[in-house]
Scaffold this motif. Structure first.
Motif, PDB file in Angstrom:
ATOM      1  N   LYS A 196       0.824  -1.201   0.000  1.00 58.07           N
ATOM      2  CA  LYS A 196       0.000   0.000   0.000  1.00 58.07           C
ATOM      3  C   LYS A 196       0.866   1.263   0.000  1.00 58.07           C
ATOM      4  O   LYS A 196       0.671   2.171  -0.814  1.00 58.07           O
ATOM      5  CB  LYS A 196      -0.902  -0.025   1.249  1.00 58.07           C
ATOM      6  N   THR A 197       1.852   1.298   0.904  1.00 60.68           N
ATOM      7  CA  THR A 197       2.679   2.509   0.969  1.00 60.68           C
ATOM      8  C   THR A 197       3.559   2.630  -0.278  1.00 60.68           C
ATOM      9  O   THR A 197       3.802   3.740  -0.747  1.00 60.68           O
ATOM     10  CB  THR A 197       3.548   2.538   2.241  1.00 60.68           C
ATOM     11  N   PHE A 198       4.000   1.494  -0.814  1.00 61.65           N
ATOM     12  CA  PHE A 198       4.808   1.559  -2.034  1.00 61.65           C
ATOM     13  C   PHE A 198       4.020   2.223  -3.162  1.00 61.65           C
ATOM     14  O   PHE A 198       4.517   3.078  -3.874  1.00 61.65           O
ATOM     15  CB  PHE A 198       5.257   0.158  -2.471  1.00 61.65           C
ATOM     16  N   LYS A 199       2.764   1.811  -3.285  1.00 62.45           N
ATOM     17  CA  LYS A 199       1.926   2.378  -4.346  1.00 62.45           C
ATOM     18  C   LYS A 199       1.767   3.889  -4.158  1.00 62.45           C
ATOM     19  O   LYS A 199       1.861   4.656  -5.112  1.00 62.45           O
ATOM     20  CB  LYS A 199       0.551   1.694  -4.330  1.00 62.45           C
ATOM     21  N   GLU A 200       1.564   4.309  -2.894  1.00 60.79           N
ATOM     22  CA  GLU A 200       1.410   5.739  -2.622  1.00 60.79           C
ATOM     23  C   GLU A 200       2.660   6.517  -3.023  1.00 60.79           C
ATOM     24  O   GLU A 200       2.584   7.535  -3.715  1.00 60.79           O
ATOM     25  CB  GLU A 200       1.121   5.966  -1.127  1.00 60.79           C
ATOM     26  N   TYR A 201       3.830   6.028  -2.574  1.00 62.69           N
ATOM     27  CA  TYR A 201       5.080   6.739  -2.884  1.00 62.69           C
ATOM     28  C   TYR A 201       5.360   6.737  -4.387  1.00 62.69           C
ATOM     29  O   TYR A 201       5.781   7.748  -4.950  1.00 62.69           O
ATOM     30  CB  TYR A 201       6.260   6.108  -2.140  1.00 62.69           C
ATOM     31  N   PHE A 202       5.137   5.567  -5.018  1.00 61.75           N
ATOM     32  CA  PHE A 202       5.501   5.445  -6.429  1.00 61.75           C
ATOM     33  C   PHE A 202       4.599   6.302  -7.313  1.00 61.75           C
ATOM     34  O   PHE A 202       5.065   6.969  -8.240  1.00 61.75           O
ATOM     35  CB  PHE A 202       5.444   3.974  -6.864  1.00 61.75           C
ATOM     36  N   THR A 203       3.296   6.328  -7.021  1.00 66.49           N
ATOM     37  CA  THR A 203       2.393   7.138  -7.835  1.00 66.49           C
ATOM     38  C   THR A 203       2.594   8.632  -7.537  1.00 66.49           C
ATOM     39  O   THR A 203       2.451   9.467  -8.421  1.00 66.49           O
ATOM     40  CB  THR A 203       0.919   6.758  -7.630  1.00 66.49           C
TER      41      THR A 203
END
Lengths: 393, 292
Positions: A196-203
């Protein structure tokens, strides 16, 4: 049945005898070293995560041994009071109560988030600082509901969002990959949280996640998910899960002709990963970790050598975190000027630029360490340290 | 289109593993109406025996044969020790005993060999991938599918074309009557376990190589899925078990690949429940007369 009850009786007697002896032994120890500074070491030494706890404890005890050899702190020796919490929440709490009654000035451990959370109320009530080694969930030190920091709780490891942030930065800025996919163990908070946090940072950086898939921990066949992911044509797959699943996933991906780079987190760190996935399949795979044994820095190599001499095994990240926790605690006691729990608590919060084997450490206002995350590449089955990056807080 | 074919193929290879296990389940059920919950764990023991042989330097075929012999003996011992006495008393007692054997095997292995995942030496079966018009298939997929087909044919032959098979069918139809006609029921049941467990060992080594991992609880999930496959195909029917296994594998694969992996098990099992509601005896189950 008669034989049974006799047996029971002798077991009971024996247990009682051991307990009595134990009390005597503890009593004697106390008298001999009444001058020593007692620090509780509450770890998972048996039960299902025994390897985590044992590594941490070994690292801590090595640190204490070295400190004591160099005249201890404040002219006193440090005594690590080691207790086994059997990898159980309830036991972790019982051990904490026992440690408090024995007069420890601080407690290091346990290893897992759940056990630290079970122990925390006991120590907060007794106003004794707690230093966790490997509990990576954000809420360990910060209560999301009341929006308050848990005053007496600190940790030496990075938190999960830091790992995913660093990996997102590395992939976007250094590898220049813009389109990603995520595969998580949907029954595991650690894995789901990182995804979840990876998606937030990456987007947030401008990248795109084109596929999100999941599995459960009893799965062994991952080709359906991998086929589906590969049909969306991503540049890489992020799989923050434990090595036992990641190994199978990577092998099956390569069998399916999916030769994309695959990334993950500290759950990958195990020699078993290479056995499961095979060295060839692991090329073009990267993960974030607390430190790397391969790091040529002198501090790290000295630690690796000392650990190998004492325990005859290579220190994993847990051992390194334990070692840092031991030294950090000693440093805080030194800064506090006296072995008083409340002063130690203040001293830990004020730590700035502490040099450990897992990196240089300072605390943010939520008692989380701000320190570098290592990025490791698997090259022909060997871990290779690529670079260390500092997450933004 | 290519994705669909690849997903069907993924399902086929996963399904043939279920089928391989389900065939053993269904055979034992067919003869003595016992759901042998220890079947999945005999698979695990087979995988470990083959692993031991492979680590000593034996190749694929010798390791397979050793595992099959060891498990066949283990199967007969399990039947003799844990089932024979309780079987006539009640089916529930036998089922409970089977669950006991299952847990015993799992934890005895864990005690002696640890819970760590182990892997086969890479040389035991060199992986190759073939491309058929863009659809990828590995030699391991072909091996599993081929083995399942061969075993089904052999079993059908034993059961319908040999004297032992005739005795099995007789015991299955009516144990007491068979005994009165001079069939040695205990021996027949022992032979059933001998064959069924040898097949479990073959499934074990294939499963271990296919997923490159062996651990004490490895038989649990596939055992459960295979049991479902056997029921789906019509428990007691050997071609049914094969069909059920492949159908289950394909359903899982298609749902995971197209419907979103988050709902895979839920959707796959709803489909299975629907099939059973429409045809309670399973796809190829034909009632009492042909349980074998």
């Amino acid at each position: 049945m008669k034989a049974m009850s006799k047996w029971n009786k002798s077991v009971a007697l024996l247990t009682a005898l051991i307990l009595v002896l134990g009390v005597f032994a503890a009593g004697c120890g106390g008298n001999e070293e009444s001058d020593a500074i007692k620090i509780g070491v509450n770890y998972e030494l048996s039960g299902n995560v025994a390897t985590y706890g044992t590594s941490c404890k070994n690292g801590i005890m090595l640190a204490f041994e070295e400190i004591n050899k160099n005249d201890g702190v404040l002219g006193k020796q440090i005594e690590g009071v080691v207790q086994d919490n059997k990898s159980q929440n309830r036991e972790a709490r019982n051990v904490a109560e026992k440690l408090v009654s024995e007069g420890v000035v601080a407690v290091i451990g346990p290893a897992t988030t759940g056990n630290v959370q079970a122990e925390e109320p006991v120590l907060t009530k007794a106003k004794i600082p707690l230093l966790a080694t490997a509990a990576t969930a954000p809420e360990v030190t910060y209560d999301e509901k009341t929006k308050k920091v848990r005053d007496y709780v600190f940790r030496v490891c990075i938190i999960d969002p830091d790992q995913s942030q660093v990996m997102a930065n590395y992939i976007f800025d250094e590898l220049k990959l813009k389109t990603g996919s995520i595969l998580v163990d949907k029954g595991n908070d650690y894995s789901v949280g990182l995804g979840k946090t990876f998606k937030e940072y990456f987007t947030a950086k401008g990248g795109k996640i084109v596929a999100e898939e999941g599995f459960v921990d009893t799965d062994t066949a991952f080709k359906p998910q991998l086929t589906s992911i590969s049909s969306k044509k991503p540049d890489f797959i992020y799989i923050p899960a434990y090595y036992n699943q990641v190994g199978l996933i990577i092998k099956q991906a390569r069998e399916l002709g999916v030769n994309l780079p695959i990334m993950g987190a500290d759950g990958w760190d195990s020699p078993k990963l290479v056995d499961l996935a095979t060295a060839d399949s692991l090329n073009k795979c990267y993960f974030t970790n607390h430190y790397s044994v391969e790091d040529p820095a002198e501090r790290i190599q000295n630690f690796v050598k000392a650990y190998q001499e004492k325990y005859d095994s290579t220190p994993d990240a847990f051992a390194a975190l334990g070692y840092d926790a031991g030294y950090l605690m000693a440093e805080a006691i030194k800064q506090a000027g006296s072995p008083d729990p409340e002063k130690i608590q203040q001293a830990i919060a004020d730590i700035k630029g502490f040099e450990g084997v897992t990196g240089k450490l300072s605390y943010d206002e939520k008692h989380n360490p701000i320190k570098e995350v290592s990025i490791i590449e698997m090259a022909n089955g060997k871990q290779k340290l690529i670079k260390k990056m500092l997450p933004e807080h | 289109m290519q994705d669909l074919l690849q997903q069907l193929l993924n399902g086929l290879s996963q399904g043939s593993i279920y089928a391989l296990i389900a065939v053993g389940y269904t055979m034992i059920y067919g003869i003595i109406q016992l759901i042998n919950f220890a079947h999945g764990d005999v698979i695990m023991v087979g995988a470990y025996v083959a692993l031991g042989a492979a680590l000593m330097g034996f190749g694929f075929i010798p390791s397979l044969l050793m595992a099959m012999i060891a498990c066949a003996i283990l199967g007969v011992v399990i039947e003799r020790v844990a089932y024979r006495k309780v079987r006539p008393v009640s089916r529930l007692a036998a089922l409970t005993s089977a669950i006991g054997v299952s847990l015993f095997l799992e934890y005895i292995m864990m005690y002696f060999l640890g819970a760590d995942i182990r892997t086969y030496p890479p040389g035991i079966l060199v992986g190759r991938t073939y491309s058929l018009g863009g659809v990828l298939i590995t030699n391991k997929d072909l091996l599993v599918l081929g083995t399942t087909l061969v075993l089904v044919v052999i079993l059908q032959y034993i059961i319908f074309r040999t004297r032992t098979g005739k005795a099995m069918r007789a015991v299955s139809y009516d144990g007491q009557a068979a005994q009165l006609m001079g069939v040695n029921v205990n021996n027949t049941v022992a032979i059933t376990f001998f064959i069924g467990s040898a097949m479990a060992a073959a499934a074990g080594i294939l499963y271990g190589i296919y997923f490159n991992s062996v651990q004490p609880l490895m038989g649990l999930m596939p055992g459960l899925k295979a049991f479902i496959a056997a029921v789906l195909g019509g428990i007691g029917s050997i071609p049914g078990a094969m069909l059920g296994g492949i159908l289950l594998g394909m359903t899982e694969s298609l749902v995971a690949g197209f419907g979103g992996s988050m709902y895979r098990d839920a959707v796959a099992f709803i489909i299975l429940i629907l099939i059973l509601l429409i045809k309670p005896t399973g796809l190829l189950g034909k009632g009492v007369q042909e349980k074998v």
